[in-house]
Design a protein around this motif. Structure first.
Motif, PDB file in Angstrom:
ATOM      1  N   LYS A 149      -5.244   3.155  -4.325  1.00 42.98           N
ATOM      2  CA  LYS A 149      -5.671   4.584  -4.506  1.00 42.98           C
ATOM      3  C   LYS A 149      -4.465   5.683  -4.011  1.00 42.98           C
ATOM      4  CE  LYS A 149      -9.249   7.050  -2.288  1.00 42.98           C
ATOM      5  NZ  LYS A 149      -8.074   8.102  -1.092  1.00 42.98           N
ATOM      6  N   GLU A 187     -11.069  -6.944  -8.168  1.00 47.19           N
ATOM      7  CA  GLU A 187     -11.630  -5.498  -7.674  1.00 47.19           C
ATOM      8  C   GLU A 187     -11.470  -3.840  -7.365  1.00 47.19           C
ATOM      9  OE1 GLU A 187     -15.740  -7.319  -5.836  1.00 47.19           O
ATOM     10  OE2 GLU A 187     -14.477  -6.553  -3.872  1.00 47.19           O
ATOM     11  N   ALA A 188     -10.365  -4.306  -6.730  1.00 52.07           N
ATOM     12  CA  ALA A 188      -9.015  -2.689  -6.817  1.00 52.07           C
ATOM     13  C   ALA A 188      -8.111  -2.207  -8.045  1.00 52.07           C
ATOM     14  CB  ALA A 188      -7.607  -3.114  -5.606  1.00 52.07           C
ATOM     15  N   ASP A 193       1.115   6.780   4.391  1.00 57.06           N
ATOM     16  CA  ASP A 193       0.138   7.513   4.983  1.00 57.06           C
ATOM     17  C   ASP A 193       0.645   8.475   5.283  1.00 57.06           C
ATOM     18  OD1 ASP A 193      -1.833   8.336   5.728  1.00 57.06           O
ATOM     19  OD2 ASP A 193      -2.406   7.005   7.369  1.00 57.06           O
ATOM     20  N   GLU A 245     -15.213   5.476  -5.992  1.00 58.17           N
ATOM     21  CA  GLU A 245     -15.277   4.091  -4.539  1.00 58.17           C
ATOM     22  C   GLU A 245     -13.803   3.258  -4.788  1.00 58.17           C
ATOM     23  OE1 GLU A 245     -18.793   1.750  -2.399  1.00 58.17           O
ATOM     24  OE2 GLU A 245     -19.479   3.393  -3.883  1.00 58.17           O
ATOM     25  N   TYR A 246     -13.530   2.916  -3.967  1.00 59.55           N
ATOM     26  CA  TYR A 246     -11.862   1.843  -3.578  1.00 59.55           C
ATOM     27  C   TYR A 246     -12.314   0.516  -2.851  1.00 59.55           C
ATOM     28  CZ  TYR A 246      -8.552   3.931  -6.382  1.00 59.55           C
ATOM     29  OH  TYR A 246      -7.882   4.404  -7.267  1.00 59.55           O
ATOM     30  N   PRO A 247     -12.676  -0.648  -2.768  1.00 59.34           N
ATOM     31  CA  PRO A 247     -12.819  -1.523  -2.001  1.00 59.34           C
ATOM     32  C   PRO A 247     -12.521  -0.976  -0.284  1.00 59.34           C
ATOM     33  CG  PRO A 247     -11.980  -2.664  -3.870  1.00 59.34           C
ATOM     34  CD  PRO A 247     -11.769  -0.779  -4.020  1.00 59.34           C
ATOM     35  N   GLN A 248     -13.207  -2.271   0.255  1.00 56.92           N
ATOM     36  CA  GLN A 248     -11.962  -0.989   1.901  1.00 56.92           C
ATOM     37  C   GLN A 248     -11.997  -2.032   2.435  1.00 56.92           C
ATOM     38  OE1 GLN A 248     -13.351   1.677   3.784  1.00 56.92           O
ATOM     39  NE2 GLN A 248     -14.169   1.985   1.696  1.00 56.92           N
ATOM     40  N   HIS A 249     -10.485  -2.523   1.895  1.00 59.34           N
ATOM     41  CA  HIS A 249      -8.909  -3.403   2.409  1.00 59.34           C
ATOM     42  C   HIS A 249      -7.876  -2.680   1.566  1.00 59.34           C
ATOM     43  CE1 HIS A 249      -8.991  -4.521  -1.778  1.00 59.34           C
ATOM     44  NE2 HIS A 249     -10.080  -5.176  -2.145  1.00 59.34           N
ATOM     45  N   HIS A 250      -6.944  -2.790   2.574  1.00 61.92           N
ATOM     46  CA  HIS A 250      -5.862  -2.670   2.735  1.00 61.92           C
ATOM     47  C   HIS A 250      -4.524  -2.167   0.686  1.00 61.92           C
ATOM     48  CE1 HIS A 250      -1.471  -1.023   4.591  1.00 61.92           C
ATOM     49  NE2 HIS A 250      -1.219  -2.467   3.465  1.00 61.92           N
ATOM     50  N   ALA A 291      -6.499  -2.208  -1.971  1.00 64.12           N
ATOM     51  CA  ALA A 291      -7.092  -1.100  -2.117  1.00 64.12           C
ATOM     52  C   ALA A 291      -6.447   0.222  -1.847  1.00 64.12           C
ATOM     53  CB  ALA A 291      -8.639  -1.296  -2.386  1.00 64.12           C
ATOM     54  N   LYS A 292      -6.404   0.441  -0.740  1.00 62.70           N
ATOM     55  CA  LYS A 292      -5.597   1.435  -0.444  1.00 62.70           C
ATOM     56  C   LYS A 292      -4.218   2.308  -0.870  1.00 62.70           C
ATOM     57  CE  LYS A 292      -5.285   4.265   4.212  1.00 62.70           C
ATOM     58  NZ  LYS A 292      -3.566   4.503   4.015  1.00 62.70           N
TER      59      LYS A 292
END
Length: 397
Positions: A246, A287-288, A176, A235-240, A242-243
């Motif tokens: 991204k 999905e990611a 991050d 739009e990415y899925p809401q999990h680590h 996928a983050k």
């Protein structure tokens, strides 16, 4: 924050010790330079993913007989051929497969397989023999022999895997960039920067850490701003996981001069009640990957990107007494790209009638042949310099 507390934090002792070189040398490619600039994303499914329940020999009686409780039914799969099917939680991977953008390499492993998570992971990450213990990873050695800057290999995580560590140069770990900026603005950090002396920098045990802090402080503002070069609308899925993907997409599309990215998704050690846990993780993975590929395609970077997914070993063919599977040996590996030379099923399916003495799938493709192919054909370097041996080149890229 106190000095001793800071020194204990593993994020600085592992990932952030390498960040400053990345920040100091942060360079970006112009849109004109991006064309043909190839990179590879390595994804590890940690814990030992069950390849047989991911890419399923749906017509094989041995598969169904040895897995009476956990074998996938035809209604739970997505057909590839009459003999093979995807787990239905890999819907996006199946769609990419139908578009000629997935290559499935079966029976990947190495001689005398080790069934320990830690040891087998080390073998895959260092590209060693079973009885050979190396302290450098194959990507780290790629950096040593072919690169000028640590940022040419990036692991999107808080710590650095052995795969990324070389003799002269390590890759960098960053999860991050914004958090990095905030951390370097803490009062303790500012105080260290203002009061560091040459003697402190030359200190054997902690000098590298002081140097890290100085360079990180001076560069954090820069990475904070440059990480905003590309803001995805995908739009990415809401999990680590996928983050993490991204973040990789942001770096690639921003034009960062990184050739190798590394990330992982854990939880695949399915000894108990495998069906639900594996299906959930495969859906997270699929999905990611779908969001990542969509992002890369929209920005004309998919043809220059190779996504390789592996696990440190497969699972035993026969289910155990807990509706799960134990550690196995050979497994399948998937390669995803818009520039595959051989998409589809790359080689023969696992021979379930000819298992090893433990009841596991025998390997027919050495995993280091995949590495050699990526090094020779995709990154266009001499694989012998990295792997310290010659391995057969494959034809998927």
């Amino acid at each position: 924050m106190k000095r001793r507390d800071f020194l204990k934090q593993s994020v600085f002792a592992s990932g952030m010790t390498l960040i400053p070189s990345f920040l100091k040398g942060m360079e970006f490619l112009s849109p004109q330079q991006l064309s043909g600039y190839k990179n590879v994303i390595i994804i590890q499914l940690s814990g030992g993913n069950d390849g047989l329940n991911s890419i399923i020999p749906i017509s094989n009686d041995i598969y169904h007989n040895l897995r009476p409780s956990i074998a996938k039914k035809q209604t739970q799969t997505l057909k590839i051929t009459n003999d093979l099917a995807f787990n239905d939680n890999l819907k996006v991977i199946k769609e990419l497969y139908d578009q000629g953008q997935v290559s499935i390499i079966n029976n990947v492993g190495y001689p005398n397989p080790n069934r320990s998570h830690f040891r087998s992971t080390d073998i895959w990450q260092t590209a060693s023999d079973t009885n050979q213990y190396l302290h450098t990873g194959w990507i780290g050695r790629y950096l040593d022999s072919n690169c000028q800057n640590p940022y040419q290999a990036v692991e999107v995580d808080n710590s650095l895997s052995l795969a990324m560590k070389g003799n002269q140069m390590n890759g960098i770990a960053v999860s991050d960039p914004n958090q990095l900026y905030k951390t370097t603005r803490e009062p303790f950090f500012k105080n260290i920067v203002a009061n560091t002396t040459k003697e402190m920098l030359d200190e054997d045990n902690q000098g590298y850490l002081y140097k890290t802090m100085l360079e990180t402080y001076s560069s954090a503002s820069y990475i904070h701003e440059t990480s905003k070069i590309y803001t995805t609308t995908t739009e990415y899925p809401q999990h680590h996981f996928a983050k993490n993907l991204k973040t990789i997409a942001d770096f690639i599309i921003s034009g960062l001069k990184t050739r190798v990215y590394y990330s992982s998704l854990g939880g695949f050690d399915s000894h108990v009640n495998q069906l639900n846990s594996q299906d959930r993780l495969l859906k997270v993975y699929s999905e990611a990957i779908g969001a990542l590929v969509s992002d890369l395609k929209k920005n004309n970077r998919f043809n220059d990107t190779l996504i390789l997914t592996f696990s440190e070993f497969g699972r035993r063919v026969k289910q155990n007494g807990s509706r799960g599977t134990d550690h196995g040996a050979a497994n399948n590996v998937t390669a995803i790209s818009g520039s595959l030379k051989k998409a589809g099923i790359y080689n023969e399916l696992p021979d379930l009638s000819n298992l090893d003495d433990n009841g596991d799938i025998k390997y027919t493709v050495d995993f280091r042949s995949i590495y050699a192919t990526i090094l020779n054909n995709w990154l266009e370097v001499d694989s012998h310099d990295v792997l310290n041996s010659d391995f057969k080149n494959l034809e998927f890229i």
